[in-house]
Design an enzyme around this catalytic site. Structure first.
Site, PDB file in Angstrom:
ATOM      1  N   HIS A 107       1.267   5.618  -1.094  1.00 11.94           N
ATOM      2  CA  HIS A 107       0.439   4.562  -0.496  1.00 11.94           C
ATOM      3  C   HIS A 107       1.108   3.200  -0.687  1.00 11.94           C
ATOM      4  O   HIS A 107       1.194   2.392   0.248  1.00 11.94           O
ATOM      5  CB  HIS A 107      -0.944   4.587  -1.155  1.00 11.94           C
ATOM      6  CG  HIS A 107      -1.846   3.465  -0.766  1.00 11.94           C
ATOM      7  ND1 HIS A 107      -2.847   3.584   0.177  1.00 11.94           N
ATOM      8  CD2 HIS A 107      -1.926   2.167  -1.219  1.00 11.94           C
ATOM      9  CE1 HIS A 107      -3.487   2.445   0.301  1.00 11.94           C
ATOM     10  NE2 HIS A 107      -2.945   1.554  -0.533  1.00 11.94           N
ATOM     11  N   GLU A 108       1.576   2.925  -1.904  1.00 15.25           N
ATOM     12  CA  GLU A 108       2.193   1.634  -2.194  1.00 15.25           C
ATOM     13  C   GLU A 108       3.535   1.480  -1.478  1.00 15.25           C
ATOM     14  O   GLU A 108       3.862   0.400  -0.970  1.00 15.25           O
ATOM     15  CB  GLU A 108       2.368   1.454  -3.706  1.00 15.25           C
ATOM     16  CG  GLU A 108       1.077   1.477  -4.496  1.00 15.25           C
ATOM     17  CD  GLU A 108       0.041   0.479  -3.992  1.00 15.25           C
ATOM     18  OE1 GLU A 108       0.436  -0.561  -3.440  1.00 15.25           O
ATOM     19  OE2 GLU A 108      -1.162   0.749  -4.144  1.00 15.25           O
ATOM     20  N   HIS A 155       2.879   0.435   1.997  1.00 14.48           N
ATOM     21  CA  HIS A 155       2.632  -1.006   2.119  1.00 14.48           C
ATOM     22  C   HIS A 155       3.950  -1.762   2.268  1.00 14.48           C
ATOM     23  O   HIS A 155       4.079  -2.663   3.101  1.00 14.48           O
ATOM     24  CB  HIS A 155       1.910  -1.530   0.870  1.00 14.48           C
ATOM     25  CG  HIS A 155       0.414  -1.420   0.929  1.00 14.48           C
ATOM     26  ND1 HIS A 155      -0.329  -1.883   2.005  1.00 14.48           N
ATOM     27  CD2 HIS A 155      -0.487  -0.929   0.032  1.00 14.48           C
ATOM     28  CE1 HIS A 155      -1.621  -1.672   1.762  1.00 14.48           C
ATOM     29  NE2 HIS A 155      -1.737  -1.096   0.581  1.00 14.48           N
ATOM     30  N   GLU A 165      -5.181  -1.199   4.522  1.00 11.11           N
ATOM     31  CA  GLU A 165      -5.442  -0.142   3.546  1.00 11.11           C
ATOM     32  C   GLU A 165      -5.586   1.206   4.246  1.00 11.11           C
ATOM     33  O   GLU A 165      -5.059   2.216   3.770  1.00 11.11           O
ATOM     34  CB  GLU A 165      -6.695  -0.468   2.730  1.00 11.11           C
ATOM     35  CG  GLU A 165      -6.520  -1.574   1.716  1.00 11.11           C
ATOM     36  CD  GLU A 165      -5.429  -1.284   0.713  1.00 11.11           C
ATOM     37  OE1 GLU A 165      -5.329  -0.134   0.235  1.00 11.11           O
ATOM     38  OE2 GLU A 165      -4.661  -2.212   0.393  1.00 11.11           O
TER      39      GLU A 165
END
Length: 299
Positions: free
Chosen positions: A140-141, A144, A219
């Site tokens: 997930h990071e 980003h 998100e």
């Protein structure tokens, strides 16, 4: 709450005073649309890009994160190896990997660009998540970073800041002219300063709502990117585990919006939340077609 309001008022007064002083020093006419736009852009984008440029340093300093230079144990070796594999798959440079001390399950990413980023996880995450769940959080990071979310947020905030500064002063000039009966006060009458002060706060609130709407959107996109890199099942399991935080987020304000876990909000407060509710994120991930998941990762 009163402390936050006082700080907000003081910040607006400081910006108003500083903008007036700088325009006076450089001989910029406040009634000149071109001059106002230039100064608004300098102030609006300047703060955003300075924050972006020092984001890694600020994140390390504010969280006390320890960057893994040489892994000291098997857990650190796994963290670095997992981020390296995911970064290669996402087509970005290897981020710095760090651990910070915090009880809740959380992680964040920040940095000025896709090839100069930081990915950090909390000690609470290492204690309470399985390897599969932690892998999804790291994915997930990394998503980003690959999506350039930090830069995009800085650009959006710069545009919004500029809009707030210009619009508040244009309206203030009009009201000041009306209060002075059409006489030219140079845009510096009491009506101007009172109006600008109030509208800076009102327009600033609406600008924050827009920025937080985009934060919630990214998100969802990072969840999809995490599912692409680590697997949908792992990403859903990680989001479910985040419910153990019960909305607790001890990350400093400077990096809180970039954490995977956000605070819980209801009613109008939801409009100022940087993260969607976990149940909405899980539902969106379950209902997203496989081919659409890949669109959540800009490789």
């Amino acid at each position: 709450m009163l402390k936050r309001v006082a700080l907000f008022l003081a910040t607006n007064l400081a910006v108003l005073a500083l903008l007036s002083i700088v325009m006076a020093i450089f001989g910029i006419n406040a009634s000149s649309s071109a001059g106002l736009l230039v100064m608004a852009a300098v102030f609006g984008f300047g703060g955003s890009f300075i924050s972006l440029a020092i984001s890694k340093w600020m994140a390390k300093r504010s969280t006390g994160a320890h960057v893994i230079e040489q892994p000291r144990n098997e857990s650190e070796q796994w963290l670095v190896a997992t981020v390296r594999r995911q970064a290669e798959a996402a087509g970005i440079g290897m981020p710095e990997v760090a651990i910070y001390d915090a009880p809740e399950i959380n992680a964040f990413a920040t940095g000025a660009n896709r090839n100069n980023a930081l990915v950090a996880v909390s000690t609470g995450l290492l204690q309470h998540m399985s390897r599969d769940e932690a892998e999804a959080v790291l994915a997930h990071e990394v998503s980003h970073v690959a999506n350039g979310d930090m830069v995009t947020m800085a650009l959006l905030q710069g545009v919004l800041n500029t809009f707030v500064i210009v619009l508040a002063r244009v309206v203030g000039r009009a009201i000041d002219g009306w209060m002075s009966g059409g006489r030219d006060s140079g845009g510096g009458g009491i009506g101007y300063f009172v109006t600008v002060f109030v509208l800076d706060m009102v327009f600033g609130l609406f600008a924050s709502m827009i920025a937080m709407w985009f934060s919630r959107y990214r998100e969802f996109r990072a969840d999809a990117g995490g599912a692409t890199l680590a697997g949908r099942g792992k990403m859903i399991a990680a989001l479910q585990k985040l419910s153990l935080n019960h909305g607790v987020n001890t990350l400093p304000k400077q990096v809180a919006a970039f954490g995977i876990s956000g605070a819980i909000g209801h009613g109008l407060r939801k409009l100022l939340m940087s993260h969607p509710p976990l149940e909405e994120r899980i539902t969106a991930l379950r209902n997203t077609p496989e081919e659409s998941l890949r669109q959540g990762l800009a490789a």
